[in-house]
Design an enzyme around this catalytic site. Sequence first.
Site, short mmCIF file in Angstrom:
data_model
loop_
_atom_site.label_atom_id
_atom_site.label_comp_id
_atom_site.label_asym_id
_atom_site.label_seq_id
_atom_site.Cartn_x
_atom_site.Cartn_y
_atom_site.Cartn_z
N GLY A 26 1.89 5.00 -0.68
CA GLY A 26 1.21 6.25 -0.99
C GLY A 26 2.25 7.28 -1.40
O GLY A 26 2.40 7.67 -2.55
N TYR A 43 4.75 18.15 11.05
CA TYR A 43 5.78 17.12 11.27
C TYR A 43 7.19 17.69 11.21
O TYR A 43 8.14 16.92 11.03
CB TYR A 43 5.67 16.02 10.20
CG TYR A 43 4.28 15.53 9.93
CD1 TYR A 43 3.62 14.70 10.83
CD2 TYR A 43 3.63 15.86 8.74
CE1 TYR A 43 2.35 14.23 10.56
CE2 TYR A 43 2.35 15.40 8.47
CZ TYR A 43 1.72 14.59 9.38
OH TYR A 43 0.47 14.13 9.11
N CYS A 65 -1.95 33.98 10.68
CA CYS A 65 -1.49 34.64 11.90
C CYS A 65 -1.10 33.65 12.98
O CYS A 65 -1.72 33.63 14.05
CB CYS A 65 -2.58 35.53 12.46
SG CYS A 65 -3.23 36.60 11.21
N GLU A 85 0.83 -1.21 0.00
CA GLU A 85 0.00 0.00 0.00
C GLU A 85 0.86 1.25 0.00
O GLU A 85 0.80 2.06 0.95
CB GLU A 85 -0.88 0.01 1.26
CG GLU A 85 -1.75 -1.21 1.47
CD GLU A 85 -2.38 -1.25 2.87
OE1 GLU A 85 -1.99 -0.44 3.75
OE2 GLU A 85 -3.25 -2.09 3.08
N1 LLP Z 1 -1.33 1.87 4.60
C1 LLP Z 1 -1.77 2.31 5.79
C2 LLP Z 1 -2.59 1.43 6.61
C3 LLP Z 1 -1.44 3.61 6.22
O1 LLP Z 1 -1.87 4.04 7.40
C4 LLP Z 1 -0.64 4.45 5.41
C5 LLP Z 1 -0.29 5.81 5.82
C6 LLP Z 1 -0.20 3.94 4.16
C7 LLP Z 1 -0.56 2.65 3.80
C8 LLP Z 1 0.63 4.75 3.22
O2 LLP Z 1 1.85 5.09 3.76
P1 LLP Z 1 2.96 5.75 2.83
O3 LLP Z 1 3.37 4.72 1.80
O4 LLP Z 1 2.37 6.93 2.19
O5 LLP Z 1 4.05 6.09 3.75
N2 LLP Z 1 0.39 12.76 6.70
C9 LLP Z 1 1.67 12.14 6.98
C10 LLP Z 1 1.71 10.69 6.58
C11 LLP Z 1 0.63 9.85 7.21
C12 LLP Z 1 0.64 8.42 6.80
C13 LLP Z 1 -0.54 7.69 7.33
N3 LLP Z 1 -0.66 6.33 6.91
C14 LLP Z 1 2.76 12.94 6.29
O6 LLP Z 1 2.47 13.96 5.67
O7 LLP Z 1 3.93 12.60 6.40
#
Ligand code: LLP
Length: 421
Positions: A277, A318, A346, A275
């Site tokens: 992202g 972050y 602000c 998965e």
């Molecule tokens: N699968 C699950 C169950 C997840 O919770 C997540 C991300 C992914 C896949 C995808 O993870 P990736 O491959 O994108 O690392 N907003 C934060 C990142 C939050 C990630 C949450 N879960 C940021 O901007 O760094």
Amino acid sequence: MDHFLYQGGALYAEDVPLAEIAASVGTPFYCYSTATLERHFKLVDEALAGMDHLVCYAMKAASNIAILKVLADLGAGMDVVSGGEYLRAKAAGVSGDRIVFSGVGKTAAEMRLALEGGVRQFNVESEPEMEVLNRVALELGTVAPITVRVNPDVDAKTHAKIATGKSENKFGIPIAKAREVYAHAARLPGLRVVGIDVHIGSQLTDLEPFRQAYRKVAELCDLLRADGHEIIRLDLGGGLGIPYERSNAAPPLPLDYGVMIREELGHLGCEIEIEPGRLIAGNAGVMVTQVLYVKQGEGRDFLIVDGAMNDLIRPAMYDAHHDIVPVIEPVPGTENRVYDVVGPVCETGDTFARQRAMPPVQAGDLIAFRSAGAYGAVMASEYNTRPLIPEVLVRGDQFAVIRRRPTFDEMINRDTIPQWL
Ligand code: LLP
């Protein structure tokens, strides 16, 4: 590698100058490159070549349906975490049997939606959730395919807000309890166990935590099979990091990640799901903003830009680093200057970078925040009644607005004044 490069002194997205898009849609805006999205998807997909697998793009990273369509056309499945995301995946033409449903707090309504529309599997995260899913499935006269998300208690060595695989995190069930929980699942007639799920965090820059987690999953797979469960699928989550700072060492390549998966899990004969992202969308997008003012403070210069924390919250939330580059290429030999790059909101948290050395810029110049394709637009808000900024998709020498900027009327008219006022 991405497709945001200087050509003839100007920053382009593929074959389109970013300044041309700015002139057409106004600033700030997000811009994505189709070629980069495709390239990243293919790299990840090829990394698992030879194993039965499905790459389920974690669409929470960037969920515009145009982006989903680009990826779905290459054969991507989707990882969704809400009813809204499920409907977006469907709107992009993804069939239910390629959608996995993750998340620690699925509602009965979301379960119903996915069971009616078709779903590859639910990644279940607790026994109470299992009970609700069982009930919903039985009400609909169907059986829900599930994996159980296990928490392997490994340290992902990433930012605390995006680490998920330690026992103190809210995610999954403790791996030590897994046999008990699977036995419970097997007793529920509305559920069919198909595999195991794990996801330990995001922006991991080392393969070792993944390896530790997957090794535990392999051991668990043997145990569960011996207990009589049919484990045909392993969902390994996302989390592989991307290079945010060009000057830093690059995280492991998808290919190395694939080799490690094969080493740890290949012998089990399971279908592998991952998965990713950020890995797919992160470096496929930039946020372009215009410098409003260069303000001289005491001992520091502030670059006040028209983008703000509501448009790109990662630095505030972050302490994330995004490389910042001028849209007009600096002439070779230009000396860097040091700025605090801030938005108009602000609060002091509305700071994109502190004491950042970068080429000198002036009011009116455009600058681009790189690596903003993942968790950028999707985390934006209308704080300060600032409209959600447009998203633009480039393909070769064409570009299209894939989400336009709302008008102020549209925003204000969503509010209603009660009749008693
Ligand atoms: N699968 C699950 C169950 C997840 O919770 C997540 C991300 C992914 C896949 C995808 O993870 P990736 O491959 O994108 O690392 N907003 C934060 C990142 C939050 C990630 C949450 N879960 C940021 O901007 O760094």
